[in-house]
Design a protein around this motif. Structure first.
Motif, PDB file in Angstrom:
ATOM      1  N   ALA A 228      21.138  15.508   6.775  1.00 49.94           N
ATOM      2  CA  ALA A 228      21.495  16.900   6.496  1.00 49.94           C
ATOM      3  C   ALA A 228      20.555  17.867   7.209  1.00 49.94           C
ATOM      4  O   ALA A 228      20.993  18.899   7.727  1.00 49.94           O
ATOM      5  N   LEU A 229      19.269  17.547   7.257  1.00 51.22           N
ATOM      6  CA  LEU A 229      18.309  18.417   7.938  1.00 51.22           C
ATOM      7  C   LEU A 229      18.554  18.432   9.444  1.00 51.22           C
ATOM      8  O   LEU A 229      18.412  19.471  10.092  1.00 51.22           O
ATOM      9  N   ALA A 230      18.916  17.290  10.000  1.00 50.41           N
ATOM     10  CA  ALA A 230      19.227  17.239  11.432  1.00 50.41           C
ATOM     11  C   ALA A 230      20.448  18.109  11.737  1.00 50.41           C
ATOM     12  O   ALA A 230      20.475  18.840  12.744  1.00 50.41           O
TER      13      ALA A 230
ATOM     14  N   GLY B  61      23.152  24.034   5.769  1.00 48.13           N
ATOM     15  CA  GLY B  61      22.130  23.893   4.739  1.00 48.13           C
ATOM     16  C   GLY B  61      22.555  23.091   3.540  1.00 48.13           C
ATOM     17  O   GLY B  61      21.896  23.135   2.501  1.00 48.13           O
ATOM     18  N   LYS B  62      23.651  22.333   3.650  1.00 47.73           N
ATOM     19  CA  LYS B  62      24.101  21.521   2.525  1.00 47.73           C
ATOM     20  C   LYS B  62      23.302  20.220   2.497  1.00 47.73           C
ATOM     21  O   LYS B  62      23.432  19.382   3.380  1.00 47.73           O
ATOM     22  N   GLY B  63      22.456  20.073   1.486  1.00 45.47           N
ATOM     23  CA  GLY B  63      21.677  18.855   1.330  1.00 45.47           C
ATOM     24  C   GLY B  63      20.340  18.917   2.039  1.00 45.47           C
ATOM     25  O   GLY B  63      20.094  19.777   2.892  1.00 45.47           O
TER      26      GLY B  63
ATOM     27  N   TYR C 112      18.759  28.403   3.236  1.00 47.59           N
ATOM     28  CA  TYR C 112      17.671  27.452   3.101  1.00 47.59           C
ATOM     29  C   TYR C 112      18.261  26.058   2.896  1.00 47.59           C
ATOM     30  O   TYR C 112      19.219  25.909   2.142  1.00 47.59           O
ATOM     31  N   PRO C 113      17.722  25.037   3.529  1.00 55.91           N
ATOM     32  CA  PRO C 113      18.306  23.694   3.400  1.00 55.91           C
ATOM     33  C   PRO C 113      18.331  23.201   1.955  1.00 55.91           C
ATOM     34  O   PRO C 113      17.317  23.229   1.257  1.00 55.91           O
TER      35      PRO C 113
END
Length: 368
Positions: free
Chosen positions: A294-296, A287-289, A259-260
């Motif tokens: 970070a989501l991209a 998923g770090k951050g 999970y992000p």
């Protein structure tokens, strides 16, 4: 006022959700599923249902295998399996969970190691230990853990002893009894314990945990040997699932990606990496951050994994993904991976990542 679980479930027309009464912890952590605590794993009963629905025969793949829940349940359900993970400790744990053992040899080795531990005089190790070990363990506990580590290579089932050592190291840290999952700094003085409702002191030894977990491991391996299907195997691959060559063809995927921004999968087992000298590939974790950047990167990474996996699937094979997609990232991820979303379920989660306030839900995505 929050709804009761019974009221909540009346509004969810799924057989993929269970209340605490229906599925207590001892059932969720049956046999080898509790060889070592692991944050964020999905429960074996959910995997069992998903396998029955979507991969009833053949070979199943989990490219984000984590602690190996899919692999273990596949073996119990009469399937072959393959799982991969970027974290070395996760792969070690999976191999121990899914391994086949001569129970007499395993018991003999564990009891011999415990007998040698009983004769240990507590002398501090001659070789220097890491700063982490000095900070997080009292000298006696550190000496016992290091001594046990020195025994591991003497045995055929060395990896089983490594898992026993890691589990004991988790419990023997200088931390409060109520915060084993997320300790931030070593606890060096007495404290008020919310778990025991009295003043407690940090753990002063590791020996009792090594004994307890060695015997518990033996019992759990025996329990699993009674229910696993004969002639089935699970392969474990350590590496980046964006690039791994998944050998052969698979009849389906059942997986739960990270999970992000939720869990650092290397840091949660830091004690194991420190004591066992495992290789760390933190930079490859997805998923770090939870920032925009970070989501991209997360979308890019998960899509790349699923695109790579797609090449190893039989035509029309289902890809079942358990994820809390509150940011609605997975429609884009699936499209970029060349997968078509077929079904989307919602389930209530009883417990998954330790202490948590409020209700929590997951999405179950079925794509092909």
């Amino acid at each position: 006022m929050a709804p009761t679980q019974d009221a909540l479930y009346r509004r969810i027309d799924l057989d993929l959700s269970w209340s605490e009464r229906e599925l207590p912890e001892r059932v969720r952590t049956k046999h080898v599923h509790r060889l070592h605590p692991y944050l964020g794993k999905f429960i074996p009963q959910l995997v069992e249902v998903l396998l029955q629905r979507y991969v009833a025969k053949g070979r199943v793949l989990d490219p984000f295998a984590g602690s190996g829940t899919t692999l273990v349940q596949a073996l119990e359900s009469g399937l072959d399996a393959c799982g991969s993970d970027v974290a070395a400790f996760n792969c070690l744990l999976m191999r121990v969970k899914t391994g086949e053992y001569n129970p007499f040899v395993l018991e003999s080795e564990l009891r011999d190691a415990l007998a040698r531990l009983d004769s240990f005089d507590g002398a501090r190790p001659e070789a220097p230990v890491s700063r982490f070990v000095r900070d997080w363990y009292v000298p006696r506990a550190a000496a016992e853990l290091v001594f046990f580590r020195g025994l591991v290579e003497d045995y055929e089932h060395a990896d089983v002893l490594r898992i026993v050592l890691a589990r004991a190291a988790r419990s023997a840290r200088r931390t409060t009894h109520f915060d084993l999952d997320f300790p931030r700094t070593p606890q060096r003085s007495p404290y008020w314990c919310h778990k025991h409702r009295r003043e407690c002191r940090p753990v002063g030894e590791a020996r009792r945990f090594l004994r307890r977990y060695a015997l518990d491991t033996l019992a759990r391996v025996r329990d699993f040997s009674r229910v696993r299907a004969r002639g089935r195997r699970a392969d474990v691959l350590h590496g980046d699932a964006r690039e791994l060559d998944f050998d052969g063809r698979f009849d389906g995927v059942v997986t739960s990606p990270p999970y992000p921004g939720l869990i650092d999968y290397h840091e949660q087992h830091r004690y194991a990496y420190e004591l066992l000298g495992l290789e760390e590939w933190r930079e490859l974790e997805l998923g770090k951050g939870a920032s925009r950047v970070a989501l991209a990167a997360y979308v890019d990474g998960i899509a790349a994994v699923l695109a790579n996996v797609r090449g190893s699937l039989r035509r029309g094979a289902p890809v079942v993904i358990v994820i809390n997609d509150r940011r609605d990232l997975y429609p884009e991820i699936l499209e970029r991976a060349g997968l078509r979303l077929e079904e989307r379920y919602r389930r209530h989660v009883n417990r998954r990542t330790g202490r948590r306030a409020g209700e929590f839900f997951e999405d179950i995505l079925v794509a092909r």
